[in-house]
Design an enzyme around this catalytic site. Structure first.
Site, PDB file in Angstrom:
ATOM      1  N   ASP A  98      29.892  38.659  -6.919  1.00 46.76           N
ATOM      2  CA  ASP A  98      29.840  38.142  -8.283  1.00 46.76           C
ATOM      3  C   ASP A  98      30.557  36.808  -8.473  1.00 46.76           C
ATOM      4  O   ASP A  98      30.962  36.471  -9.585  1.00 46.76           O
ATOM      5  CB  ASP A  98      30.439  39.193  -9.238  1.00 46.76           C
ATOM      6  CG  ASP A  98      31.804  39.668  -8.774  1.00 46.76           C
ATOM      7  OD1 ASP A  98      32.458  38.931  -8.004  1.00 46.76           O
ATOM      8  OD2 ASP A  98      32.218  40.772  -9.175  1.00 46.76           O
ATOM      9  N   GLU A 145      25.884  44.552  -3.210  1.00 51.82           N
ATOM     10  CA  GLU A 145      26.882  45.032  -4.177  1.00 51.82           C
ATOM     11  C   GLU A 145      26.382  44.772  -5.599  1.00 51.82           C
ATOM     12  O   GLU A 145      27.099  44.257  -6.472  1.00 51.82           O
ATOM     13  CB  GLU A 145      28.256  44.390  -3.950  1.00 51.82           C
ATOM     14  CG  GLU A 145      29.403  45.192  -4.547  1.00 51.82           C
ATOM     15  CD  GLU A 145      30.756  44.512  -4.344  1.00 51.82           C
ATOM     16  OE1 GLU A 145      31.085  43.576  -5.073  1.00 51.82           O
ATOM     17  OE2 GLU A 145      31.470  44.949  -3.424  1.00 51.82           O
ATOM     18  N   GLU A 152      33.061  36.600 -13.506  1.00 52.52           N
ATOM     19  CA  GLU A 152      32.294  37.431 -12.565  1.00 52.52           C
ATOM     20  C   GLU A 152      31.304  38.370 -13.243  1.00 52.52           C
ATOM     21  O   GLU A 152      30.235  38.648 -12.698  1.00 52.52           O
ATOM     22  CB  GLU A 152      33.242  38.227 -11.658  1.00 52.52           C
ATOM     23  CG  GLU A 152      33.996  37.384 -10.637  1.00 52.52           C
ATOM     24  CD  GLU A 152      35.273  36.750 -11.181  1.00 52.52           C
ATOM     25  OE1 GLU A 152      35.591  36.973 -12.385  1.00 52.52           O
ATOM     26  OE2 GLU A 152      35.941  36.022 -10.432  1.00 52.52           O
ATOM     27  N   HIS A 170      45.249  38.317  -8.360  1.00 49.55           N
ATOM     28  CA  HIS A 170      44.599  37.003  -8.353  1.00 49.55           C
ATOM     29  C   HIS A 170      43.646  36.772  -9.518  1.00 49.55           C
ATOM     30  O   HIS A 170      43.277  35.644  -9.792  1.00 49.55           O
ATOM     31  CB  HIS A 170      43.834  36.788  -7.040  1.00 49.55           C
ATOM     32  CG  HIS A 170      42.572  37.596  -6.951  1.00 49.55           C
ATOM     33  ND1 HIS A 170      41.339  37.078  -7.277  1.00 49.55           N
ATOM     34  CD2 HIS A 170      42.355  38.887  -6.616  1.00 49.55           C
ATOM     35  CE1 HIS A 170      40.418  38.015  -7.109  1.00 49.55           C
ATOM     36  NE2 HIS A 170      40.998  39.118  -6.715  1.00 49.55           N
ATOM     37  N   ARG A 191      41.571  35.876 -12.739  1.00 50.57           N
ATOM     38  CA  ARG A 191      41.780  34.854 -13.762  1.00 50.57           C
ATOM     39  C   ARG A 191      42.348  35.460 -15.055  1.00 50.57           C
ATOM     40  O   ARG A 191      43.208  34.873 -15.699  1.00 50.57           O
ATOM     41  CB  ARG A 191      40.431  34.167 -14.042  1.00 50.57           C
ATOM     42  CG  ARG A 191      40.481  32.953 -14.915  1.00 50.57           C
ATOM     43  CD  ARG A 191      39.105  32.340 -15.021  1.00 50.57           C
ATOM     44  NE  ARG A 191      38.725  31.674 -13.789  1.00 50.57           N
ATOM     45  CZ  ARG A 191      38.866  30.372 -13.560  1.00 50.57           C
ATOM     46  NH1 ARG A 191      39.353  29.604 -14.506  1.00 50.57           N
ATOM     47  NH2 ARG A 191      38.509  29.837 -12.420  1.00 50.57           N
ATOM     48  N   HIS A 249      48.509  34.965  -3.603  1.00 52.47           N
ATOM     49  CA  HIS A 249      47.295  34.149  -3.637  1.00 52.47           C
ATOM     50  C   HIS A 249      47.691  32.689  -3.862  1.00 52.47           C
ATOM     51  O   HIS A 249      48.528  32.391  -4.721  1.00 52.47           O
ATOM     52  CB  HIS A 249      46.390  34.637  -4.777  1.00 52.47           C
ATOM     53  CG  HIS A 249      44.962  34.222  -4.640  1.00 52.47           C
ATOM     54  ND1 HIS A 249      44.541  32.946  -4.951  1.00 52.47           N
ATOM     55  CD2 HIS A 249      43.861  34.889  -4.209  1.00 52.47           C
ATOM     56  CE1 HIS A 249      43.226  32.859  -4.727  1.00 52.47           C
ATOM     57  NE2 HIS A 249      42.790  34.027  -4.263  1.00 52.47           N
TER      58      HIS A 249
HETATM   59  N1  UDP Z   1      42.702  40.665   1.753  1.00 55.44           N
HETATM   60  C1  UDP Z   1      43.172  40.080   2.925  1.00 55.44           C
HETATM   61  N2  UDP Z   1      44.448  39.555   2.932  1.00 55.44           N
HETATM   62  C2  UDP Z   1      45.234  39.549   1.826  1.00 55.44           C
HETATM   63  C3  UDP Z   1      44.749  40.119   0.634  1.00 55.44           C
HETATM   64  C4  UDP Z   1      43.478  40.668   0.620  1.00 55.44           C
HETATM   65  O1  UDP Z   1      42.479  40.078   3.953  1.00 55.44           O
HETATM   66  O2  UDP Z   1      46.383  39.045   1.911  1.00 55.44           O
HETATM   67  C5  UDP Z   1      41.333  41.222   1.725  1.00 55.44           C
HETATM   68  C6  UDP Z   1      41.229  42.655   1.249  1.00 55.44           C
HETATM   69  O3  UDP Z   1      41.347  43.567   2.321  1.00 55.44           O
HETATM   70  C7  UDP Z   1      39.845  42.697   0.618  1.00 55.44           C
HETATM   71  C8  UDP Z   1      39.620  41.291   0.134  1.00 55.44           C
HETATM   72  O4  UDP Z   1      40.585  40.476   0.791  1.00 55.44           O
HETATM   73  O5  UDP Z   1      38.846  43.006   1.581  1.00 55.44           O
HETATM   74  C9  UDP Z   1      39.793  41.237  -1.362  1.00 55.44           C
HETATM   75  O6  UDP Z   1      39.774  39.921  -1.777  1.00 55.44           O
HETATM   76  P1  UDP Z   1      40.159  39.514  -3.259  1.00 55.44           P
HETATM   77  O7  UDP Z   1      41.185  40.451  -3.777  1.00 55.44           O
HETATM   78  O8  UDP Z   1      40.469  38.062  -3.199  1.00 55.44           O
HETATM   79  O9  UDP Z   1      38.781  39.637  -4.030  1.00 55.44           O
HETATM   80  P2  UDP Z   1      38.070  40.808  -4.866  1.00 55.44           P
HETATM   81  O10 UDP Z   1      37.871  41.966  -3.964  1.00 55.44           O
HETATM   82  O11 UDP Z   1      38.910  41.110  -6.057  1.00 55.44           O
HETATM   83  O12 UDP Z   1      36.763  40.191  -5.252  1.00 55.44           O
END
Ligand code: UDP
Length: 379
Positions: free
Chosen positions: A102, A124, A138, A210, A212, A243
């Site tokens: 997204d 997804e 998103e 992280h 917004r 982040h």
């Molecule tokens: N992740 C990572 N290292 C970190 C933090 C998160 O590899 O220090 C991985 C986590 O395992 C997951 C993904 O990043 O697979 C999640 O990314 P994020 O939280 O940025 O995005 P969202 O899932 O909320 O879209």
């Protein structure tokens, strides 16, 4: 070669860390299919966070659009991505474009595919909060992507139901599980070390924030909640891979930088991060992917949001939505520690998938693009 024996051109587009994690299994699998010619287009929406994943998964971009600019607004980014992807996809002449999730990369990939008359397959698909402000932008990105897509890979039955309620053709929706679980099992099989020392006798709490909608005052409130939990529970050690977003990192360092049991570290590589999720007593996070992974690993997660597009995590008993209230963070964290001491762990959940989502996606793509035909997908 007869015209219909030619390999089908499948372009996979990704730009952020979660997109690379969740599309890498698809790129790897398509690479081994005799009927497919897979090309991997990287928009570099999050170059620094995403690039280390290429080596980890053994994939590398065929095209790098280098679309991110410092201080770029979401509108500028969207504009740049649509134009860049339209050009790149036009040159690749794909039979199908695949993107996951997204982000603005996904919206732009869906729009560019639509403009070119190429079928767009959304991985997804069907996650919804039904709140356009959360997550922003998103929720709007994924709703729009759904209505531009020709093939929808819904991770769960709930996600499928959301799509059907919006009038999407049931024949175009396939429940596959989430490819993030395929990636997680790949990582778990490689056994990485944590990369952070945790003092003996201390329990690890892993933190990520992280989104917004948590920037600004909500982030300060979350930090306040973590400080309260830290002060009331002397055996906890917090590891927070911060982040790098300028709206996040300086705030977190200013609020919590002085606490000796709060370790503010750079984002962890995926292998060590998976090791940390496995090792953690619990997780505090506003991440979507982390909720899915924690559910599969059986590690409790307190979700720092008031709404979620992943009800399966809450229903499985692993996740609890607690928002950004400092008092709730301290209270629910302490309560969870007591529960963990008294309640035996439940069975591991497959709510987000069984590790075979990629195989199902590849099988559907083969049927749609080879057994049927690329033209029929758009019809
Ligand atoms: N992740 C990572 N290292 C970190 C933090 C998160 O590899 O220090 C991985 C986590 O395992 C997951 C993904 O990043 O697979 C999640 O990314 P994020 O939280 O940025 O995005 P969202 O899932 O909320 O879209």
């Amino acid at each position: 070669m007869r015209a219909d024996d030619r390999p089908r051109n499948v372009v996979v587009v990704a730009g952020t860390r979660p997109e690379v994690i969740k599309t890498a299994p698809i790129v790897r699998a398509l690479g081994g299919q005799p009927w497919a010619r897979c090309r991997f287009v990287f928009t570099a929406q999050h170059r620094d966070l995403a690039s280390p994943l290429f080596d980890f998964f053994g994939v590398s971009p065929d095209v790098d659009l280098d679309a991110m600019r410092p201080g770029q607004s979401p509108a500028d980014l969207c504009n740049r991505l649509v134009v860049a992807l339209h050009g790149a996809l036009g040159r690749e002449s794909p039979d199908c474009v695949v993107a996951q999730g997204d982000t603005t990369t996904v919206l732009a990939a869906a729009l560019a595919s639509y403009m070119l008359g190429v079928p767009f397959a959304h991985v997804e698909a069907g996650l919804r909060t039904y709140r356009l402000d959360s997550p922003f932008p998103e929720e709007a990105n994924r709703v729009a992507a759904s209505h531009l897509a020709s093939i929808h890979f819904a991770p769960t039955k709930d996600a499928r139901d959301n799509l059907l309620r919006e009038g999407i053709d049931p024949g175009a929706v396939h429940v596959t599980g989430n490819t993030g679980i395929d990636a997680l099992l790949y990582a778990a099989g490689r056994e990485s070390s944590l990369g952070v020392e945790i003092a003996a006798g201390r329990r690890l709490v892993l933190v990520t924030v992280h989104r917004r909608e948590n920037h600004g005052e909500p982030l300060r409130r979350i930090c306040d909640g973590i400080r309260r939990l830290h002060d009331s529970q002397p055996d906890l050690e917090f590891v927070w891979p911060v982040h790098p977003n300028p709206a996040v990192e300086p705030v977190v360092r200013a609020e919590l930088g002085g606490l000796d049991r709060v370790r503010l570290v750079r984002p962890l590589d995926y292998g060590p991060f998976v090791a940390a999720m496995k090792r953690a007593a619990f997780i505090l996070s506003d991440s979507g992917g982390v909720q899915e992974e924690a559910t599969a690993l059986g590690t409790p997660v307190l979700v720092l949001r008031s709404v979620s597009e992943r009800p399966e995590a809450v229903l499985s008993g692993v996740a609890r939505l607690i928002g950004d209230d400092p008092e709730a963070i301290a209270r629910e964290g302490s309560r969870l520690l007591t529960d963990l001491c008294t309640a035996p762990p439940g069975p591991l959940s497959t709510a987000f998938g069984d590790g075979r989502a990629t195989a199902r996606i590849v099988s559907v793509l083969h049927r749609k693009l080879v057994v049927e035909s690329p033209e029929a997908v758009l019809a």
